[in-house]
Design a protein around this motif. Structure first.
Motif, mmCIF file in Angstrom:
data_model
loop_
_atom_site.group_PDB
_atom_site.id
_atom_site.type_symbol
_atom_site.label_atom_id
_atom_site.label_comp_id
_atom_site.label_asym_id
_atom_site.label_seq_id
_atom_site.Cartn_x
_atom_site.Cartn_y
_atom_site.Cartn_z
ATOM 1 N N PRO A 9 0.911 -1.188 -0.121
ATOM 2 C CA PRO A 9 -0.088 0.033 -0.047
ATOM 3 C C PRO A 9 0.899 1.360 0.094
ATOM 4 O O PRO A 9 1.924 1.302 0.689
ATOM 5 C CB PRO A 9 -0.772 -0.074 1.251
ATOM 6 C CG PRO A 9 0.098 -0.732 2.253
ATOM 7 C CD PRO A 9 0.950 -1.946 1.214
ATOM 8 N N VAL A 10 0.242 2.317 -0.665
ATOM 9 C CA VAL A 10 0.899 3.643 -0.484
ATOM 10 C C VAL A 10 0.068 4.571 -0.635
ATOM 11 O O VAL A 10 -1.236 4.482 -0.905
ATOM 12 C CB VAL A 10 1.932 3.711 -2.188
ATOM 13 C CG1 VAL A 10 3.020 2.805 -2.017
ATOM 14 C CG2 VAL A 10 1.045 3.887 -3.246
ATOM 15 N N VAL A 11 0.253 5.869 -0.241
ATOM 16 C CA VAL A 11 -0.513 7.031 -0.426
ATOM 17 C C VAL A 11 0.204 7.964 -1.154
ATOM 18 O O VAL A 11 1.580 7.996 -1.195
ATOM 19 C CB VAL A 11 -0.652 7.525 0.977
ATOM 20 C CG1 VAL A 11 -1.405 9.064 1.008
ATOM 21 C CG2 VAL A 11 -1.356 6.744 1.883
ATOM 22 N N ARG A 43 -9.570 17.160 8.876
ATOM 23 C CA ARG A 43 -10.503 15.964 8.979
ATOM 24 C C ARG A 43 -9.907 14.790 8.191
ATOM 25 O O ARG A 43 -9.783 13.645 8.363
ATOM 26 C CB ARG A 43 -11.741 16.053 8.742
ATOM 27 C CG ARG A 43 -12.827 14.829 8.639
ATOM 28 C CD ARG A 43 -14.108 15.194 8.526
ATOM 29 N NE ARG A 43 -14.794 15.423 9.953
ATOM 30 C CZ ARG A 43 -15.770 16.067 9.986
ATOM 31 N NH1 ARG A 43 -16.565 16.174 9.058
ATOM 32 N NH2 ARG A 43 -16.274 16.193 11.265
ATOM 33 N N HIS A 44 -9.650 15.029 6.788
ATOM 34 C CA HIS A 44 -9.030 14.459 5.672
ATOM 35 C C HIS A 44 -7.842 13.567 6.094
ATOM 36 O O HIS A 44 -7.662 12.776 5.877
ATOM 37 C CB HIS A 44 -9.176 15.010 4.407
ATOM 38 C CG HIS A 44 -8.565 14.055 3.222
ATOM 39 N ND1 HIS A 44 -9.205 13.320 2.520
ATOM 40 C CD2 HIS A 44 -7.360 14.288 2.713
ATOM 41 C CE1 HIS A 44 -8.464 12.714 1.631
ATOM 42 N NE2 HIS A 44 -7.394 13.073 1.662
ATOM 43 N N LEU A 45 -6.852 14.382 6.528
ATOM 44 C CA LEU A 45 -5.675 14.031 7.000
ATOM 45 C C LEU A 45 -5.597 13.129 8.289
ATOM 46 O O LEU A 45 -5.044 12.023 7.949
ATOM 47 C CB LEU A 45 -4.565 15.312 7.247
ATOM 48 C CG LEU A 45 -4.251 15.808 5.990
ATOM 49 C CD1 LEU A 45 -3.549 17.128 6.339
ATOM 50 C CD2 LEU A 45 -3.571 15.128 5.099
ATOM 51 N N ALA A 50 -5.009 7.407 10.014
ATOM 52 C CA ALA A 50 -5.485 6.391 10.507
ATOM 53 C C ALA A 50 -5.593 5.083 9.800
ATOM 54 O O ALA A 50 -5.283 4.031 9.931
ATOM 55 C CB ALA A 50 -7.082 6.623 10.923
ATOM 56 N N THR A 51 -5.977 5.407 8.505
ATOM 57 C CA THR A 51 -5.648 4.245 7.386
ATOM 58 C C THR A 51 -4.249 3.861 7.254
ATOM 59 O O THR A 51 -4.032 2.610 7.200
ATOM 60 C CB THR A 51 -6.510 4.653 5.982
ATOM 61 O OG1 THR A 51 -7.913 5.019 6.146
ATOM 62 C CG2 THR A 51 -6.247 3.819 4.895
ATOM 63 N N MET A 52 -3.435 4.869 6.969
ATOM 64 C CA MET A 52 -1.984 4.514 7.058
ATOM 65 C C MET A 52 -1.519 3.706 8.049
ATOM 66 O O MET A 52 -0.716 2.709 8.027
ATOM 67 C CB MET A 52 -1.297 5.818 6.917
ATOM 68 C CG MET A 52 -1.219 6.619 5.434
ATOM 69 S SD MET A 52 -0.525 8.068 5.369
ATOM 70 C CE MET A 52 1.152 7.515 5.558
#
Length: 168
Positions: A9-11, A43-45, A50-52
């Motif tokens: 996984p990457v962002v 909020r988005h970050l 949390a996902t990361m």
């Protein structure tokens, strides 16, 4: 060597890496920009962080012209590494040809995704939780709840309907 990237996984900062991620089998879990050319909210970050952390993302990709603040914020709090990669030859300085360009980008991704235990000279040990999380991610991709086979989509959140025109 690039096969080791498959399923990692990457962002990314912006959805400009769709084709490379797909070719290498990397999974784009999210984008720093909630929509192209829209700055991220706190909020988005927080949600992305949390996902990361849950997915143990090792890499955040941004381009040289993109502001580093959000990528650095996420990396510092998630133990990920920020990779500054370019979609065009010429970055970093001295990487001018297209073959050198792809070799540089792929080599940087391979190095950044190397297992941390192996990088420290210790044997790699997968925990049962890691194996369960990987199996869950594979199942989500297979049954359509995930983002497909690393095709650069954010689980449908940022698809063509709501992204407007995207020239990147």
């Amino acid at each position: 060597e690039a096969r080791a990237l498959r399923g990692k996984p990457v962002v990314v900062y912006h959805r400009s890496w769709v084709y490379l991620l797909d070719r290498l089998g990397l999974i784009q879990l999210g984008t720093i920009e909630p929509k192209p050319r829209v700055a991220p909210t706190a909020r988005h970050l927080d949600a992305l962080l949390a996902t990361m952390q849950h997915e143990r993302v090792a890499v955040v990709i941004r381009e040289p012209y993109q502001f580093p603040d959000a990528a650095d914020f996420l990396a510092e709090r998630s133990d990920a590494q920020v990779l500054v990669l370019s979609t065009h030859p010429g970055y970093p300085e001295g990487v001018n040809g297209i073959v050198e360009h792809f070799a540089y980008n792929i080599g940087a991704l391979i190095a950044a995704n190397a297992p941390r235990a192996q990088a420290a000279g210790e044997p790699e040990a997968d925990s049962e939780a890691d194996n369960e999380r990987d199996a869950e991610r594979d199942n989500e991709r297979d049954d359509g709840r995930g983002n497909g086979r690393g095709n650069g989509r954010d689980s449908g959140r940022d698809d063509e309907r709501n992204s407007g025109s995207d020239d990147g």
